[in-house]
Design an enzyme around this catalytic site. Structure first.
Site, PDB file in Angstrom:
ATOM      1  CG  ASP A  30      -2.061   0.995   1.100  1.00  0.00           C
ATOM      2  OD1 ASP A  30      -3.210   0.562   0.949  1.00  0.00           O
ATOM      3  OD2 ASP A  30      -1.791   2.219   1.144  1.00  0.00           O
ATOM      4  CG  HIS A 100      -8.618  -3.006  -2.576  1.00  0.00           C
ATOM      5  ND1 HIS A 100      -9.519  -2.252  -3.298  1.00  0.00           N
ATOM      6  CD2 HIS A 100      -8.427  -2.349  -1.410  1.00  0.00           C
ATOM      7  CE1 HIS A 100      -9.844  -1.178  -2.598  1.00  0.00           C
ATOM      8  NE2 HIS A 100      -9.210  -1.216  -1.441  1.00  0.00           N
TER       9      HIS A 100
HETATM   10  P1  5GP Z   1      -9.781   1.427   0.126  1.00  0.00           P
HETATM   11  O1  5GP Z   1     -10.077   2.599   1.013  1.00  0.00           O
HETATM   12  O2  5GP Z   1     -10.379   1.574  -1.241  1.00  0.00           O
HETATM   13  O3  5GP Z   1     -10.138   0.120   0.791  1.00  0.00           O
HETATM   14  O4  5GP Z   1      -8.212   1.370   0.010  1.00  0.00           O
HETATM   15  C1  5GP Z   1      -7.490   1.879  -1.055  1.00  0.00           C
HETATM   16  C2  5GP Z   1      -6.025   1.780  -0.681  1.00  0.00           C
HETATM   17  O5  5GP Z   1      -5.265   1.980  -1.846  1.00  0.00           O
HETATM   18  C3  5GP Z   1      -5.568   2.815   0.352  1.00  0.00           C
HETATM   19  O6  5GP Z   1      -5.048   2.149   1.498  1.00  0.00           O
HETATM   20  C4  5GP Z   1      -4.510   3.612  -0.401  1.00  0.00           C
HETATM   21  O7  5GP Z   1      -3.422   3.984   0.420  1.00  0.00           O
HETATM   22  C5  5GP Z   1      -4.090   2.663  -1.507  1.00  0.00           C
HETATM   23  N1  5GP Z   1      -3.616   3.328  -2.726  1.00  0.00           N
HETATM   24  C6  5GP Z   1      -4.194   4.395  -3.348  1.00  0.00           C
HETATM   25  N2  5GP Z   1      -3.519   4.720  -4.456  1.00  0.00           N
HETATM   26  C7  5GP Z   1      -2.480   3.829  -4.541  1.00  0.00           C
HETATM   27  C8  5GP Z   1      -1.411   3.661  -5.490  1.00  0.00           C
HETATM   28  O8  5GP Z   1      -1.273   4.373  -6.487  1.00  0.00           O
HETATM   29  N3  5GP Z   1      -0.525   2.656  -5.239  1.00  0.00           N
HETATM   30  C9  5GP Z   1      -0.643   1.844  -4.147  1.00  0.00           C
HETATM   31  N4  5GP Z   1       0.278   0.892  -4.001  1.00  0.00           N
HETATM   32  N5  5GP Z   1      -1.640   1.967  -3.243  1.00  0.00           N
HETATM   33  C10 5GP Z   1      -2.547   2.960  -3.440  1.00  0.00           C
END
Ligand code: 5GP
Ligand code: ZN
Length: 113
Positions: A30, A100
């Site tokens: 992440d 995810h």
């Molecule tokens: P959600 O809130 O959708 O469950 O989590 C999305 C996750 O994706 C977050 O923890 C955020 O830090 C991560 N994330 C967002 N953009 C990127 C990116 O460009 N690369 C990576 N490796 N993680 C990302």
């Protein structure tokens, strides 16, 4: 999907620190880790969120959980414990609409919510 960030990571159009990849799934660090270990596991297929899962996806999701166990071992948190979680849609706090699972560990996590 063309405008999906995680599909772009799958296609290597955007860099990521990949820790596991096969023909069905990918796991990468992440970008904004919530704990010393914070890995995202995704199916390569674009599934927007958990409610879009279909019976045909059962095998890949089962496989993803076995890989999560393997990554937990490799990252040194299998013994200490960790959390594997999915944020689903608005109330669940989902930001990226490509299914995810967060594998989070390496410190004592507080209780949910
Ligand atoms: P959600 O809130 O959708 O469950 O989590 C999305 C996750 O994706 C977050 O923890 C955020 O830090 C991560 N994330 C967002 N953009 C990127 C990116 O460009 N690369 C990576 N490796 N993680 C990302
Ligand atoms: Zn996608």
């Amino acid at each position: 999907m063309d405008d999906c960030l995680f599909c772009k990571i799958v296609k290597k159009e955007i860099p990521a620190q990949i820790v596991y990849e096969d023909d069905k799934i990918m796991a990468f660090k992440d970008i904004n880790p919530a704990a010393p270990v914070h890995i995202l596991l995704i199916p390569k297929k674009h599934i927007p969120d958990l409610t879009a899962l279909e019976p045909v996806d059962a095998e890949v999701i089962g496989h993803l959980h076995l890989v999560a166990k393997q990554i937990a071992e490799e990252q040194g948190v299998a013994e200490s414990g960790f959390r594997l979680l999915n944020n689903c849609k608005e109330d669940g706090g989902q930001v990226i609409y490509h299914l995810h699972f967060h594998l989070i560990g390496g410190r004592k996590l507080t209780h949910l919510c």
